[in-house]
Design a protein around this motif. Structure first.
Motif, mmCIF file in Angstrom:
data_model
loop_
_atom_site.group_PDB
_atom_site.id
_atom_site.type_symbol
_atom_site.label_atom_id
_atom_site.label_comp_id
_atom_site.label_asym_id
_atom_site.label_seq_id
_atom_site.Cartn_x
_atom_site.Cartn_y
_atom_site.Cartn_z
ATOM 1 N N GLY A 185 0.793 -1.216 0.000
ATOM 2 C CA GLY A 185 0.000 0.000 0.000
ATOM 3 C C GLY A 185 0.832 1.276 0.000
ATOM 4 O O GLY A 185 0.305 2.354 -0.250
ATOM 5 N N VAL A 186 2.139 1.126 0.289
ATOM 6 C CA VAL A 186 2.993 2.318 0.361
ATOM 7 C C VAL A 186 4.177 2.255 -0.605
ATOM 8 O O VAL A 186 4.845 3.272 -0.822
ATOM 9 C CB VAL A 186 3.529 2.513 1.800
ATOM 10 C CG1 VAL A 186 2.376 2.711 2.774
ATOM 11 C CG2 VAL A 186 4.401 1.347 2.251
ATOM 12 N N LEU A 187 4.427 1.081 -1.197
ATOM 13 C CA LEU A 187 5.558 0.915 -2.112
ATOM 14 C C LEU A 187 5.100 0.353 -3.442
ATOM 15 O O LEU A 187 4.138 -0.414 -3.508
ATOM 16 C CB LEU A 187 6.611 -0.038 -1.526
ATOM 17 C CG LEU A 187 7.299 0.353 -0.221
ATOM 18 C CD1 LEU A 187 8.321 -0.711 0.151
ATOM 19 C CD2 LEU A 187 7.962 1.709 -0.326
ATOM 20 N N ASP A 188 5.829 0.725 -4.491
ATOM 21 C CA ASP A 188 5.644 0.118 -5.802
ATOM 22 C C ASP A 188 6.747 -0.921 -5.996
ATOM 23 O O ASP A 188 7.922 -0.633 -5.774
ATOM 24 C CB ASP A 188 5.716 1.178 -6.898
ATOM 25 C CG ASP A 188 5.459 0.595 -8.272
ATOM 26 O OD1 ASP A 188 6.433 0.109 -8.885
ATOM 27 O OD2 ASP A 188 4.306 0.631 -8.721
ATOM 28 N N GLN A 189 6.365 -2.131 -6.399
ATOM 29 C CA GLN A 189 7.343 -3.210 -6.531
ATOM 30 C C GLN A 189 8.469 -2.845 -7.490
ATOM 31 O O GLN A 189 9.639 -3.179 -7.255
ATOM 32 C CB GLN A 189 6.649 -4.497 -7.001
ATOM 33 C CG GLN A 189 7.556 -5.717 -7.059
ATOM 34 C CD GLN A 189 8.042 -6.146 -5.692
ATOM 35 O OE1 GLN A 189 7.312 -6.031 -4.703
ATOM 36 N NE2 GLN A 189 9.267 -6.620 -5.601
ATOM 37 N N ALA A 190 8.142 -2.145 -8.548
ATOM 38 C CA ALA A 190 9.161 -1.758 -9.520
ATOM 39 C C ALA A 190 10.175 -0.805 -8.901
ATOM 40 O O ALA A 190 11.375 -0.889 -9.186
ATOM 41 C CB ALA A 190 8.508 -1.119 -10.742
ATOM 42 N N ASP A 191 9.713 0.111 -8.053
ATOM 43 C CA ASP A 191 10.628 1.041 -7.394
ATOM 44 C C ASP A 191 11.612 0.304 -6.499
ATOM 45 O O ASP A 191 12.796 0.648 -6.424
ATOM 46 C CB ASP A 191 9.846 2.065 -6.563
ATOM 47 C CG ASP A 191 9.111 3.079 -7.420
ATOM 48 O OD1 ASP A 191 9.514 3.260 -8.593
ATOM 49 O OD2 ASP A 191 8.148 3.684 -6.926
#
Length: 221
Positions: free
Chosen positions: A166-172
């Protein structure tokens, strides 16, 4: 547990609660003042959060029966527990110190946000993606859309890491734009608690938190 099966406080229970009231100074409400210190904004929607299907994820409204500081005691609830439960109803975005903020009351745990020059560091991300996202959105609504640069898991209980998506993008994360830090042995601890000891942990939690009880003065507090 069905509400109709719940019982009033027995005479012995009322006597024990009366004795506790004599041992603690319940007229001293400095703890309520401390709980409200630094409040920037209350929890949105009265503390109710839903998932994409409209299902309830979290709802502080279930505990409105607790009342507020100065309200009469509930004789079925230990007075000290009642005080703590009322304190927990103070929910929203708080300033802890300059550059350090917390979102409280949107889940079992709190999210701490540390502001830096290029973005923010999150310390814990709550239990679910929905509550994690809502906590970060509440912060951004009042402090700006700062990017998340790092996430720190303090320990291996799921309410401190379960909301990561909910707070992170996997790609990032995969491309190194966001760093994730965890204690040594973190994954081993997760496996040990939730898989090897999962059944026992679940049964313990049912007794510890009363998750099968309906919230109410004769149920879950």
């Amino acid at each position: 547990m069905d509400a109709e099966r719940a019982k009033d406080a027995a005479p012995l229970t009322r006597a024990v609660h009366a004795a506790i009231r004599e041992t603690l100074d319940f007229d001293d409400e400095r703890d309520f003042q401390t709980a409200r210190r630094g409040l920037i904004a209350p929890a949105p929607n009265g503390g109710r959060l839903e998932n994409a299907r409209g299902g309830k994820v979290w709802d502080l409204g279930d505990y409105a029966f607790l009342g507020e500081a100065g309200d009469p005691d509930i004789d079925t609830v230990n007075p000290s527990l009642l005080r703590l439960a009322r304190l927990n109803m103070t929910a929203g975005l708080f300033e802890v110190a300059e550059g350090v903020y917390q979102v409280r009351g949107l889940d079992l745990a709190n999210m701490t946000i540390v502001e830096g020059k290029t973005g923010v560091i999150l310390v814990d991300c709550l239990l679910t993606a929905e509550t994690g996202a809502a906590a970060l959105a509440l912060y951004r609504a009042h402090r700006g859309d700062r990017p998340v640069k790092a996430l720190i898991y303090t320990h291996s209980h799921v309410d401190h890491y379960g909301g990561a998506r909910g707070v992170l993008d996997q790609a990032d994360v995969a491309e190194g734009r966001v760093e994730v830090f965890a204690p040594d042995g973190f994954l081993e601890a997760i496996g040990g608690e939730n898989i090897l000891a999962g059944n026992a942990m679940t049964r313990r939690a049912q007794f510890q938190f009363g998750a099968l009880l309906r919230p109410g003065p004769r149920g879950q507090v």
